[in-house]
Design an enzyme around this catalytic site. Structure first.
Site, mmCIF file in Angstrom:
data_model
loop_
_atom_site.group_PDB
_atom_site.id
_atom_site.type_symbol
_atom_site.label_atom_id
_atom_site.label_comp_id
_atom_site.label_asym_id
_atom_site.label_seq_id
_atom_site.Cartn_x
_atom_site.Cartn_y
_atom_site.Cartn_z
ATOM 1 C CG HIS A 208 38.255 38.452 45.347
ATOM 2 N ND1 HIS A 208 36.975 38.026 45.168
ATOM 3 C CD2 HIS A 208 38.224 39.803 45.172
ATOM 4 C CE1 HIS A 208 36.200 39.054 44.858
ATOM 5 N NE2 HIS A 208 36.931 40.150 44.865
HETATM 6 C C1 UD1 Z 1 39.659 44.405 43.107
HETATM 7 C C2 UD1 Z 1 38.517 45.225 43.691
HETATM 8 C C3 UD1 Z 1 37.399 44.290 44.156
HETATM 9 C C4 UD1 Z 1 36.977 43.370 43.038
HETATM 10 C C5 UD1 Z 1 38.188 42.626 42.506
HETATM 11 C C6 UD1 Z 1 37.852 41.723 41.354
HETATM 12 C C7 UD1 Z 1 39.209 47.304 44.832
HETATM 13 C C8 UD1 Z 1 39.338 47.960 46.157
HETATM 14 N N1 UD1 Z 1 38.947 45.988 44.873
HETATM 15 O O1 UD1 Z 1 40.173 43.608 44.157
HETATM 16 O O2 UD1 Z 1 36.281 45.067 44.559
HETATM 17 O O3 UD1 Z 1 36.022 42.461 43.536
HETATM 18 O O4 UD1 Z 1 39.160 43.597 42.056
HETATM 19 O O5 UD1 Z 1 38.954 40.957 40.966
HETATM 20 O O6 UD1 Z 1 39.333 47.951 43.831
HETATM 21 N N2 UD1 Z 1 47.064 41.250 40.965
HETATM 22 C C9 UD1 Z 1 47.730 40.534 40.008
HETATM 23 N N3 UD1 Z 1 47.391 40.751 38.705
HETATM 24 C C10 UD1 Z 1 46.425 41.621 38.335
HETATM 25 C C11 UD1 Z 1 45.764 42.355 39.315
HETATM 26 C C12 UD1 Z 1 46.095 42.158 40.628
HETATM 27 O O7 UD1 Z 1 48.590 39.736 40.295
HETATM 28 O O8 UD1 Z 1 46.162 41.753 37.118
HETATM 29 C C13 UD1 Z 1 47.397 41.003 42.396
HETATM 30 C C14 UD1 Z 1 48.386 41.970 42.942
HETATM 31 O O9 UD1 Z 1 49.188 41.298 43.845
HETATM 32 C C15 UD1 Z 1 47.501 42.956 43.677
HETATM 33 C C16 UD1 Z 1 46.381 42.056 44.178
HETATM 34 O O10 UD1 Z 1 46.212 41.093 43.146
HETATM 35 O O11 UD1 Z 1 48.174 43.615 44.691
HETATM 36 C C17 UD1 Z 1 45.089 42.760 44.427
HETATM 37 O O12 UD1 Z 1 44.676 43.504 43.267
HETATM 38 P P1 UD1 Z 1 43.759 44.826 43.465
HETATM 39 O O13 UD1 Z 1 43.323 45.337 42.147
HETATM 40 O O14 UD1 Z 1 44.425 45.752 44.410
HETATM 41 O O15 UD1 Z 1 42.509 44.274 44.262
HETATM 42 P P2 UD1 Z 1 41.616 42.974 44.051
HETATM 43 O O16 UD1 Z 1 41.799 42.126 45.254
HETATM 44 O O17 UD1 Z 1 41.823 42.350 42.706
#
Ligand code: UD1
Length: 371
Positions: A208
């Site tokens: 991821h």
């Molecule tokens: C975040 C953390 C990362 C961690 C990871 C674990 C930061 C910078 N990154 O990354 O260090 O390893 O979480 O999972 O904080 N989304 C959904 N549903 C959700 C959450 C997210 O669909 O419940 C999708 C959205 O499109 C979002 C993308 O995932 O834009 C990324 O989510 P985000 O929390 O920004 O970062 P992660 O890649 O999950």
């Protein structure tokens, strides 16, 4: 003695796993009360609610409901909303976990209005400033008053950065507390069996990180490679929402289709199912920091799909090797595991399931010393 009330900040999936044992240890201490503040960085049932249920974490006292966004907007929303909360309900300390955007945002909100900040999992450094988490780690540590460290490299890094010795505590790894505390229940879920797979006869993959999934060529190459490796041994692949969103954007959805019972692309798994799948795997391929740690404790070969790691102990003593996203290196390492020549790991000091108790003891003493 008056009770000190602290805020525990949780935002993203790995935070929930680290927070759970601290909450449990805190309930056994009279002098410290807590409020759980959920930023809402992760919000899907599969990324959030199911972790609260599986790990027995109480409902958050406060929900900031920030949702997804760019780094700037997500961090800014958390900062603004947590500051508004702090203005009305000032805690004795703000406790943040790990390295996600919620961590730095709440640390910054706290320190700016004079609330002391406590960082659990401090001092880790990948020395790779292209990683958003590395920036979060550096800044959070610079703002923190009390820093809890999980492995010796964290101590060295903080000392080198000039953090005063009396602010640092080497306590071990709270994520491993959760692993050891739930291992038996997780094993009893037999998650591989429900997919029709036998113990120790499959690989387990998670990817991821932006460095692996945000570039079309890298992601395409990795997904093709997973299909290739799955010809040698079935591979289970819980797909993170960031990864599925990228695949969709790049028109690579077909590569995430189930493949003749070889590559099992499945939704993000609840904690207990994840650990069940992990514990019975022959090999793990991952870019997750938490999985590097968990495989080291479980003694499972871990091909870490990164060029660097902020958790060097998992390479030095654990079972992890850095293979980046180079197909040749990954293929060779995968074959090494299949041929049974992968070196075993050794136990990691203080990753013993009791780190949260050490955290809470030190935290209670420290709060007591401040009042
Ligand atoms: C975040 C953390 C990362 C961690 C990871 C674990 C930061 C910078 N990154 O990354 O260090 O390893 O979480 O999972 O904080 N989304 C959904 N549903 C959700 C959450 C997210 O669909 O419940 C999708 C959205 O499109 C979002 C993308 O995932 O834009 C990324 O989510 P985000 O929390 O920004 O970062 P992660 O890649 O999950």
């Amino acid at each position: 003695m008056a009770k000190s009330i602290i805020d525990l900040i949780a935002g993203a999936r790995p935070n929930f796993i680290k927070l759970a044992p601290v909450v449990r240890a805190l309930t056994e201490v009279d002098s410290v009360g807590f409020r759980i503040v959920h930023t809402g960085q992760h919000y899907d049932d599969s990324m959030n609610d199911v972790f609260f249920r599986d790990l027995g974490i109480p409902e958050p006292d406060v929900h900031l409901e920030v949702g997804s966004g760019s780094h700037g907007s997500q961090t800014a929303r958390i900062l603004e909303r947590y500051e508004a909360h702090l203005m009305k309900h000032r805690p004795a300390a703000t406790v943040v976990f790990g390295d996600v955007n919620s961590t730095i945002a709440c640390a910054l909100a706290g320190v700016k209005i004079g609330v002391p900040v406590v960082h659990i999992e401090a001092g880790l450094r990948s020395f790779d400033r292209t990683m958003p988490e590395e920036i979060n780690r550096l800044l959070t540590d610079a703002l923190s008053d009390l820093l809890f460290v999980s492995e010796p490299s964290g101590l060295e890094n903080l000392r080198r950065e000039g953090v005063a010795e009396n602010r640092i505590r080497l306590v071990g790894n709270v994520m491993i507390d959760t692993l050891l505390g739930h291992l038996e229940t997780a094993r009893s879920r037999r998650a591989a069996k429900t997919l029709g797979l036998e113990k120790k006869k499959y690989g387990f993959v998670t990817i991821h990180r932006p460095s692996n999934v945000d570039d079309i060529n890298t992601l395409k190459c990795l997904l093709n490679l997973l299909h290739e490796l799955a010809e040698h041994m079935p591979v289970i692949f819980p797909v993170h929402p960031r990864t599925s969103a990228s695949a969709k954007r790049f028109g690579l959805d077909l590569l995430l289709q189930p493949d003749r019972n070889r590559l099992f692309c499945i939704p993000p798994q609840p904690y207990l199912e994840s650990i069940s799948l992990l514990a019975d795997a022959t090999v793990v391929l991952t870019d997750s920091g938490g999985l590097q740690e968990e495989t080291s404790v479980l003694g499972i070969p871990c091909l870490t799909l990164r060029e660097n790691t902020e958790r060097p102990i998992t390479v030095e003593l654990g079972t992890s090797r850095l293979v980046g996203n180079d197909p040749e290196k990954i293929r060779a390492a995968f074959q090494e595991v299949l041929s049974g020549t992968w070196t075993c790991g050794q136990p990691i000091p203080l990753w013993d399931g009791k780190a949260a108790y050490r955290v809470v003891k030190e935290l209670a003493d420290w709060l007591n010393g401040r009042t």
